[in-house]
Write a protein that holds these residues in place. Structure first.
Motif, PDB file in Angstrom:
ATOM      1  N   TYR A   1     -14.516   6.078  23.631  1.00 27.88           N
ATOM      2  CA  TYR A   1     -14.293   5.799  25.252  1.00 27.88           C
ATOM      3  C   TYR A   1     -14.039   7.325  25.736  1.00 27.88           C
ATOM      4  O   TYR A   1     -13.716   7.240  26.697  1.00 27.88           O
ATOM      5  CB  TYR A   1     -13.456   4.869  25.492  1.00 27.88           C
ATOM      6  CG  TYR A   1     -13.824   3.520  24.988  1.00 27.88           C
ATOM      7  CD1 TYR A   1     -14.939   2.843  25.548  1.00 27.88           C
ATOM      8  CD2 TYR A   1     -13.310   2.743  23.906  1.00 27.88           C
ATOM      9  CE1 TYR A   1     -15.420   1.441  25.349  1.00 27.88           C
ATOM     10  CE2 TYR A   1     -13.597   1.658  23.486  1.00 27.88           C
ATOM     11  CZ  TYR A   1     -14.648   0.921  23.954  1.00 27.88           C
ATOM     12  OH  TYR A   1     -14.966  -0.028  23.723  1.00 27.88           O
ATOM     13  N   LEU A   2     -14.242   8.176  24.888  1.00 28.44           N
ATOM     14  CA  LEU A   2     -13.863   9.715  25.471  1.00 28.44           C
ATOM     15  C   LEU A   2     -14.679  10.052  26.732  1.00 28.44           C
ATOM     16  O   LEU A   2     -14.250  10.564  27.520  1.00 28.44           O
ATOM     17  CB  LEU A   2     -14.043  10.512  24.243  1.00 28.44           C
ATOM     18  CG  LEU A   2     -13.234  12.054  24.411  1.00 28.44           C
ATOM     19  CD1 LEU A   2     -11.833  11.736  24.668  1.00 28.44           C
ATOM     20  CD2 LEU A   2     -13.390  12.784  23.046  1.00 28.44           C
ATOM     21  N   GLU A   3     -15.879   9.644  26.473  1.00 29.15           N
ATOM     22  CA  GLU A   3     -16.935  10.020  27.622  1.00 29.15           C
ATOM     23  C   GLU A   3     -16.155   9.543  29.136  1.00 29.15           C
ATOM     24  O   GLU A   3     -16.301  10.261  29.976  1.00 29.15           O
ATOM     25  CB  GLU A   3     -18.215   9.541  27.280  1.00 29.15           C
ATOM     26  CG  GLU A   3     -19.494   9.956  28.367  1.00 29.15           C
ATOM     27  CD  GLU A   3     -19.444   8.879  29.381  1.00 29.15           C
ATOM     28  OE1 GLU A   3     -19.902   9.135  30.446  1.00 29.15           O
ATOM     29  OE2 GLU A   3     -19.491   7.747  29.049  1.00 29.15           O
ATOM     30  N   PRO A   4     -16.054   8.046  29.205  1.00 29.53           N
ATOM     31  CA  PRO A   4     -15.828   7.934  30.513  1.00 29.53           C
ATOM     32  C   PRO A   4     -14.267   8.372  30.758  1.00 29.53           C
ATOM     33  O   PRO A   4     -14.213   8.481  31.873  1.00 29.53           O
ATOM     34  CB  PRO A   4     -15.723   6.431  30.269  1.00 29.53           C
ATOM     35  CG  PRO A   4     -15.728   5.821  28.862  1.00 29.53           C
ATOM     36  CD  PRO A   4     -16.454   7.100  28.375  1.00 29.53           C
ATOM     37  N   LEU A   5     -13.518   8.510  29.881  1.00 28.49           N
ATOM     38  CA  LEU A   5     -12.158   8.957  30.176  1.00 28.49           C
ATOM     39  C   LEU A   5     -12.436  10.460  30.473  1.00 28.49           C
ATOM     40  O   LEU A   5     -11.724  10.818  32.024  1.00 28.49           O
ATOM     41  CB  LEU A   5     -11.292   9.335  28.932  1.00 28.49           C
ATOM     42  CG  LEU A   5      -9.993   9.872  29.102  1.00 28.49           C
ATOM     43  CD1 LEU A   5      -8.977   9.018  29.747  1.00 28.49           C
ATOM     44  CD2 LEU A   5      -9.638  10.545  28.028  1.00 28.49           C
ATOM     45  N   LEU A   6     -13.338  11.480  30.109  1.00 25.14           N
ATOM     46  CA  LEU A   6     -13.497  12.785  30.738  1.00 25.14           C
ATOM     47  C   LEU A   6     -14.137  12.705  31.987  1.00 25.14           C
ATOM     48  O   LEU A   6     -13.998  13.663  32.795  1.00 25.14           O
ATOM     49  CB  LEU A   6     -14.455  13.379  29.519  1.00 25.14           C
ATOM     50  CG  LEU A   6     -13.814  13.744  28.357  1.00 25.14           C
ATOM     51  CD1 LEU A   6     -14.886  14.471  27.294  1.00 25.14           C
ATOM     52  CD2 LEU A   6     -12.483  14.979  28.304  1.00 25.14           C
TER      53      LEU A   6
ATOM     54  N   ARG B   1     -20.684  18.597  30.813  1.00 27.82           N
ATOM     55  CA  ARG B   1     -19.429  19.143  29.841  1.00 27.82           C
ATOM     56  C   ARG B   1     -19.085  18.304  28.889  1.00 27.82           C
ATOM     57  O   ARG B   1     -18.400  18.502  27.886  1.00 27.82           O
ATOM     58  CB  ARG B   1     -18.383  19.552  30.662  1.00 27.82           C
ATOM     59  CG  ARG B   1     -18.645  20.596  31.788  1.00 27.82           C
ATOM     60  CD  ARG B   1     -17.561  21.038  32.617  1.00 27.82           C
ATOM     61  NE  ARG B   1     -17.735  22.121  33.458  1.00 27.82           N
ATOM     62  CZ  ARG B   1     -16.675  22.808  34.197  1.00 27.82           C
ATOM     63  NH1 ARG B   1     -15.770  22.377  34.090  1.00 27.82           N
ATOM     64  NH2 ARG B   1     -17.031  23.716  35.086  1.00 27.82           N
ATOM     65  N   VAL B   2     -19.530  17.054  28.811  1.00 28.38           N
ATOM     66  CA  VAL B   2     -19.022  15.995  27.837  1.00 28.38           C
ATOM     67  C   VAL B   2     -19.630  16.352  26.410  1.00 28.38           C
ATOM     68  O   VAL B   2     -18.869  16.464  25.414  1.00 28.38           O
ATOM     69  CB  VAL B   2     -19.496  14.643  28.174  1.00 28.38           C
ATOM     70  CG1 VAL B   2     -19.175  13.771  26.880  1.00 28.38           C
ATOM     71  CG2 VAL B   2     -18.606  14.087  29.546  1.00 28.38           C
ATOM     72  N   PRO B   3     -20.805  16.747  26.078  1.00 26.12           N
ATOM     73  CA  PRO B   3     -21.042  17.125  24.756  1.00 26.12           C
ATOM     74  C   PRO B   3     -20.433  18.380  24.204  1.00 26.12           C
ATOM     75  O   PRO B   3     -19.830  18.483  22.896  1.00 26.12           O
ATOM     76  CB  PRO B   3     -22.613  18.021  24.842  1.00 26.12           C
ATOM     77  CG  PRO B   3     -23.129  16.849  26.336  1.00 26.12           C
ATOM     78  CD  PRO B   3     -22.048  16.917  27.043  1.00 26.12           C
ATOM     79  N   ALA B   4     -20.013  19.284  25.086  1.00 21.62           N
ATOM     80  CA  ALA B   4     -18.969  20.503  24.804  1.00 21.62           C
ATOM     81  C   ALA B   4     -17.484  19.877  24.378  1.00 21.62           C
ATOM     82  O   ALA B   4     -17.104  20.413  23.257  1.00 21.62           O
ATOM     83  CB  ALA B   4     -18.925  21.447  25.663  1.00 21.62           C
ATOM     84  N   ALA B   5     -17.163  19.026  25.066  1.00 19.60           N
ATOM     85  CA  ALA B   5     -15.810  18.363  24.573  1.00 19.60           C
ATOM     86  C   ALA B   5     -15.840  17.711  23.422  1.00 19.60           C
ATOM     87  O   ALA B   5     -14.913  17.785  22.295  1.00 19.60           O
ATOM     88  CB  ALA B   5     -15.194  17.479  25.842  1.00 19.60           C
ATOM     89  N   LEU B   6     -17.051  16.720  23.156  1.00 17.97           N
ATOM     90  CA  LEU B   6     -17.212  15.980  22.025  1.00 17.97           C
ATOM     91  C   LEU B   6     -17.302  16.848  20.674  1.00 17.97           C
ATOM     92  O   LEU B   6     -16.949  16.541  19.592  1.00 17.97           O
ATOM     93  CB  LEU B   6     -18.461  15.110  21.978  1.00 17.97           C
ATOM     94  CG  LEU B   6     -18.433  14.156  23.054  1.00 17.97           C
ATOM     95  CD1 LEU B   6     -19.556  13.196  23.083  1.00 17.97           C
ATOM     96  CD2 LEU B   6     -17.201  13.065  22.665  1.00 17.97           C
ATOM     97  N   ALA B   7     -18.022  17.999  21.055  1.00 15.19           N
ATOM     98  CA  ALA B   7     -18.197  19.168  19.928  1.00 15.19           C
ATOM     99  C   ALA B   7     -16.775  19.818  19.520  1.00 15.19           C
ATOM    100  O   ALA B   7     -16.406  20.155  18.284  1.00 15.19           O
ATOM    101  CB  ALA B   7     -19.190  20.158  20.418  1.00 15.19           C
ATOM    102  N   LEU B   8     -15.680  20.018  20.359  1.00 17.45           N
ATOM    103  CA  LEU B   8     -14.644  20.620  20.376  1.00 17.45           C
ATOM    104  C   LEU B   8     -13.907  19.490  19.267  1.00 17.45           C
ATOM    105  O   LEU B   8     -13.041  19.895  18.389  1.00 17.45           O
ATOM    106  CB  LEU B   8     -13.716  20.616  21.655  1.00 17.45           C
ATOM    107  CG  LEU B   8     -14.101  21.829  22.509  1.00 17.45           C
ATOM    108  CD1 LEU B   8     -13.338  21.821  23.968  1.00 17.45           C
ATOM    109  CD2 LEU B   8     -13.720  23.083  21.623  1.00 17.45           C
ATOM    110  N   PHE B   9     -13.901  18.202  19.479  1.00 20.24           N
ATOM    111  CA  PHE B   9     -13.281  17.275  18.950  1.00 20.24           C
ATOM    112  C   PHE B   9     -13.888  17.337  17.313  1.00 20.24           C
ATOM    113  O   PHE B   9     -13.001  17.221  16.475  1.00 20.24           O
ATOM    114  CB  PHE B   9     -13.652  15.645  19.279  1.00 20.24           C
ATOM    115  CG  PHE B   9     -13.052  14.816  18.419  1.00 20.24           C
ATOM    116  CD1 PHE B   9     -11.633  14.330  19.115  1.00 20.24           C
ATOM    117  CD2 PHE B   9     -13.381  13.993  17.426  1.00 20.24           C
ATOM    118  CE1 PHE B   9     -10.790  13.332  18.343  1.00 20.24           C
ATOM    119  CE2 PHE B   9     -12.839  13.000  16.720  1.00 20.24           C
ATOM    120  CZ  PHE B   9     -11.603  12.535  17.057  1.00 20.24           C
ATOM    121  N   GLY B  10     -15.233  17.531  17.339  1.00 21.24           N
ATOM    122  CA  GLY B  10     -15.742  17.463  15.891  1.00 21.24           C
ATOM    123  C   GLY B  10     -15.392  18.757  15.133  1.00 21.24           C
ATOM    124  O   GLY B  10     -14.945  18.795  14.053  1.00 21.24           O
TER     125      GLY B  10
END
Length: 390
Positions: A225-230, A240-249
């Motif tokens: 549920y990181l996408e709706p949080l962001l 910007r969500v894919p970049a944030a997910l890439a940071l997590f990865g």
């Protein structure tokens, strides 16, 4: 490190991409097959359930096979069901292929974990485990976004074809690099299933497996549920969500690497401090969710802590269960994916209760507090009984 260990990581990369890529393909699958979004979402649940059930069953099924034969069989089934899924015009067949694919994936994971540590000396066992688990983190960084791009440009079926295509080089490499002889534990006589189960359900392993499930539940509850949080709490744009997910990865990859190098030297401290930091970190993310800079700083740190601690726990199970050479990897896989299934479900309940988009992150913090409590009880029991728990 033997080349074969990296080959196993490549195969796990393809399988990890398949496991998580549907998060970006649900809408297109629902539209193409004429089913509601909720039905398309069940494809992810079917995969998680198949992983939990399949790991011990497939480990037992292939128990006396040479490891290379077992790995090739499971990978061949995995490729076949992805081809079938890409070709099917019906939802029912696709649902069945996700379940069967997950069972094959679980069987591969269970054998790959034990095969990787069997091919290296004791001082490299943690690093070998990290290489295999690292395939999942690279899938989060590269595979899942790539699957979403393929789905957007050429349809969701293209992502299924891509997973099958990436798996083929791994199949050929396993055929050439993984030893093909009988398993050491199968000569002259394998350990009985009853004895393996006695080890894995004993007082040393049971709390560790439960702790692993709770840690993974916390990780995938927040990650799902990181996408709706962001986008709704933090205020970031969807681009910007894919970049944030890439940071997590990227953080997850660093965590797995650190676990491979240091977890075996200080196993108790590595896991304990990691869990404590995660409990604080998920709480901090929930509290600062409206501050973009704080959130973007916390995301890679949490990815590093989550996957570093999770990898260390897998290494710990394998180290504590030399008397369960067949089922140790299977039980680790099941615990990992039990958390991956229950965590998002618990986060969804919090959202449905109207608690807001930060609620799943708070659920992750609660799950981490529970993991710390289980670990604390385990150490207390060891102290009371006079057993040194490490």
């Amino acid at each position: 490190m033997p080349f074969a260990v990296y080959v196993l990581g490549l195969a796990v990369f393809a399988q990890g991409t398949s496991e998580f890529m549907l998060s970006g393909l649900v809408s297109s699958i629902a539209a193409d097959l004429g089913v509601p979004l909720s039905a398309a979402g069940l494809l992810t649940s079917a995969f998680a359930v198949g992983m939990v059930i399949g790991a011990p069953l497939m480990a037992l099924f292939s128990r006396t096979w040479p490891r290379r034969r077992a790995l090739l069989f499971f990978l061949a089934v995995f490729v076949a069901v992805h081809i079938a899924g890409a070709l099917t015009p019906g939802y029912g067949v696709l649902l069945a292929t996700r379940f069967v694919g997950a069972i094959a994936n679980a069987g591969f994971w269970a054998v790959a974990l034990t095969a990787a540590v069997a091919m290296v000396p004791d001082r490299l066992k943690g690093r070998a485990t990290a290489v295999v688990v690292g395939g999942v983190t690279i899938a989060c960084v590269v595979g899942v976004p790539a699957g979403a791009v393929l789905g957007e440009r050429w349809g969701w079926r293209a992502a299924f074809w891509a997973v099958a295509a990436v798996s083929l080089p791994a199949f050929l490499a396993i055929l050439r690099s993984v030893p093909g002889g009988p398993r050491p534990e199968a000569v002259p006589a394998p350990v009985s299933v009853r004895d393996e189960l006695r080890v894995l359900t004993g007082p040393r392993l049971r709390p560790t497996l439960l702790t692993m499930a709770l840690v993974q539940g916390a990780t995938f509850c927040a990650f799902s549920y990181l996408e709706p949080l962001l986008t709704r709490a933090t205020g970031l744009g969807a681009a910007r969500v894919p970049a944030a997910l890439a940071l997590f990865g990227a953080g997850a990859f660093l965590g797995v690497t650190a676990a491979g190098r240091y977890a075996e030297r200080w196993p108790t401290a590595f896991v304990t401090y990691g869990m404590a930091a995660l409990a604080l970190g998920w709480s901090a993310l929930a509290l600062t969710a409206a501050r973009p800079l704080a959130v973007l700083a916390l995301i890679p740190l949490l990815g590093m802590l989550a996957f570093g601690t999770g990898t260390a726990l897998i290494t710990r199970v394998l180290a504590l269960a030399p008397g369960a050479p067949t089922l140790a990897g299977a039980f680790s896989t099941s615990a990992f994916n039990l958390g991956a299934a229950v965590g998002p479900w618990a986060g969804g309940l919090a959202l449905d209760a109207g608690l807001g988009h930060r609620a799943p992150v708070w659920v992750s913090a609660v799950l981490m507090a529970s993991a710390l409590a289980v670990a604390g009880v385990r150490r207390a029991d060891g102290t009371v009984s006079g057993v040194r728990v490490t």
